[in-house]
Design an enzyme around this catalytic site. Sequence first.
Site, short mmCIF file in Angstrom:
data_model
loop_
_atom_site.label_atom_id
_atom_site.label_comp_id
_atom_site.label_asym_id
_atom_site.label_seq_id
_atom_site.Cartn_x
_atom_site.Cartn_y
_atom_site.Cartn_z
N HIS A 402 0.83 -1.21 0.00
CA HIS A 402 0.00 0.00 0.00
C HIS A 402 0.86 1.26 0.00
O HIS A 402 0.65 2.19 -0.79
CB HIS A 402 -0.92 -0.02 1.24
CG HIS A 402 -1.80 1.18 1.36
ND1 HIS A 402 -1.42 2.30 2.07
CD2 HIS A 402 -3.00 1.48 0.82
CE1 HIS A 402 -2.37 3.21 1.99
NE2 HIS A 402 -3.35 2.73 1.24
N CYS A 711 0.16 -5.12 -15.85
CA CYS A 711 -0.07 -3.94 -15.02
C CYS A 711 0.55 -4.11 -13.64
O CYS A 711 0.41 -3.24 -12.79
CB CYS A 711 -1.54 -3.62 -14.92
SG CYS A 711 -2.52 -4.97 -14.28
C1 PEP Z 1 -0.89 -7.31 -9.44
O1 PEP Z 1 -1.20 -8.24 -8.69
O2 PEP Z 1 0.14 -7.31 -10.16
C2 PEP Z 1 -1.73 -6.11 -9.48
C3 PEP Z 1 -1.50 -5.16 -10.35
O3 PEP Z 1 -2.72 -6.01 -8.56
P1 PEP Z 1 -2.52 -5.50 -7.02
O4 PEP Z 1 -1.12 -5.01 -6.89
O5 PEP Z 1 -3.53 -4.45 -6.78
O6 PEP Z 1 -2.80 -6.77 -6.27
#
Ligand code: PEP
Length: 762
Positions: A402, A711
Amino acid sequence: MKEMPNVLWLEEIKKEDINSVGGKGASLGEMTAIGLPVPKAFVVTAQAFRRFLVEAGIEEELFRRLERLDVDDNGALESVARDVQDIVLAAEMPDQIRQEIVDAYERMGADGTVVAVRSSATAEDLPDASFAGQQETFLNILGESNLLDAVQQCWASLYGARAIYYRAKQGFDDRSVNIAVVVQELIGSEKSGVMFTSHPVTGEPLTIVEGSWGLGEAVVSGSVSPDNYVFDLRSERVVDRLIAEKEIMIIPEGKHGTKTVKLSAKQRTAPVLSDAEVARLATLGKIAEDHYGVPQDVEWAVVGDDVFILQSRPITTIKRPEIPHGGAAGQQKGTLGVVLLEGQGASPGVASGRVVIVRDVKDTSDVKDGDILVTKMTNPDMVPAMRRVSAIVTDEGGMTCHAAIVSRELGTPAVVGTKKATKLLKDGQIVTVDGEKGIIYEGAVEAPAPAAPTAAPAAAAAAPVITGTLVKVNVSLPEAAQRAAATGADGVGLLRIEHLILGLSKTPGWYIENGEEETFIAELYGGIKTVLDAFPGKPVWVRTLDAPTDEFRNMEGGEDEPIEHNPMLGWRGIRRDLRSPDQFRLQVEAFKRLWAAGYDNLGVMFPMVNHPGEFIKARAMMKEWGVDVETATLGVMIEVPSSAILVEDFIRAGIRFASFGTNDLIQYTLAIDRNNEHVAEMYQPKHPAVLRLIDYAISVCRESGVECSICGQAGSDPDMVTWLVEHGISSVSANIDAVPRIREAVARKEQQILLDAARRNA
Ligand code: PEP
Ligand code: MG
């Protein structure tokens, strides 16, 4: 509190009156003093409010009720808030105060003067302390009795449930919190908007003016896409303009309130401002910037030939080179001074300041502008404080925690996973944080000036490198949308909407339980729309909610969250939405409204899918709720090895795109907790098993013509992205700060592929 009148005119307000008039009143007073054309206004002071409480005989009763309240008991909170507000509303306003307000209103022009009545809450030592938006504002108030009513309602709004809860959690004593009320002539704006007196990303002398028809609320709330004008303060010319399709405007309604009306076809596409008006606004903006010494974010309005300035506050997104910021390219590890601590550099930049250790969200009230926030791990309640600080240091976490995600979006240097910052650093100690190298130095050390100014995103925007592989950007906070768009990215590859919700301090379940569904939908709608507006015509993939249960725990309603031994493997992502149809339906309702409003660029992405059946079920539910699933762009994240292995079945089920969430894909493939600093060095994005899963999924997507993207954080690593381009990925999505270097890596690899092919054929 010293003797202070009940009413003060803007012209009478001095800087030191801030405790009596609140941040809003003080800033209007200061703007008036430097000659900016501020609409006429007076402030009903905080002392008037206290006299009201005492003279009406309600003070003790009111505070007694608040003191006995357990704010975590939601039912009690709502009922005490209602009772206390009723007490304030039912109490008689003392004659003296009433008369002074009426006299001031008469001096303003009396009959027929329409005013805006705005709350300006203050705390003894923290004027306007982050209470923004928690108390009421009433626009379009006409006549004495409506005005007195509105003032009293502003006073009562100091005791709204949300405001009481927030103050309790921030450690404020209700007795020390006051409220002033600004009564200001309401400008019947024919046009209005905001302006940045300097470029919000690079700090260049370019004034950016956004404007639309009617009252400014339309632009400020993001309910309209405004025109955008760029004025170069050096050449004193408008150098760029984008005339938007403005669908609606907000105007006063009768004697009370406002309404939204649709614009005629002609007004929709007509430019709001002439070049001369843009120049006039930019000149006023410059006066404000010169006075305050830093670039300003200004609200303005125009009526006939008159221009008004309604508000001015510092822009927070500019990274000024004179502050020792900027990553210090080429510098060796630890060359700046005595190293106190190391961790992972999670958000670039260098900043010095005073350490504030935050052990509980209550401690965030000790955090002042420019401090260094040091905590075990940040959580959503801390975001308001995270906005104020100059750097963030955590004990726990990795590059995808976070603290890392939010800091990057805020453009605030951060070092995570230091293991012992909260033990080793001391409150009040001065340190320097290098968010690129992951080092905390003793004292305020000077970093060398950045090798390349932090203008990289804007430079990229001015002369974009065209790549065949789309280079998109990740966004979590709507306030980062403009910075993200300024990178010139080809769209948004991931919009994490849980941050829109987590910042509200209430769980989705709370909204459903308390009949506040519309509020929830409106929050989502507004936040997503801000991002869509920043990326007109470019794809924006909005991810449905994905917050592990532990992230909801501190919020109102969080007591109903199940305790899970391993929240990362638990009730999150699509698996939760499918079993909480109400929560899913509210999100879908926000998407439907955005599609209906013409945002065809909105795509929806489901997180944490592990079987095509989940996609099929989610799509069927959306269809049942009225979504045209044949035309909607629906896709999935590949975050669980099973979804990479079954990608062909997902394609058969009808996904339009897939995006690697490598943050999770790595942890689930390697059994390495992504937030656990003890195993951080084993968290390997380029582990052969991870690469093999990715390579396989890319090749299947390519064969089927389905867009395949990334992503996760690995999409911000130039080496990894080079590998992905070589293996045929169709797009990548990076963090805001990484977009320029990712675009360069993509372009370089693409050129090399072309060159190799040409040589082979030669
Ligand atoms: C991931 O898991 O790579 C992602 C982009 O989602 P988060 O970081 O929100 O779990
Ligand atoms: Mg994920």
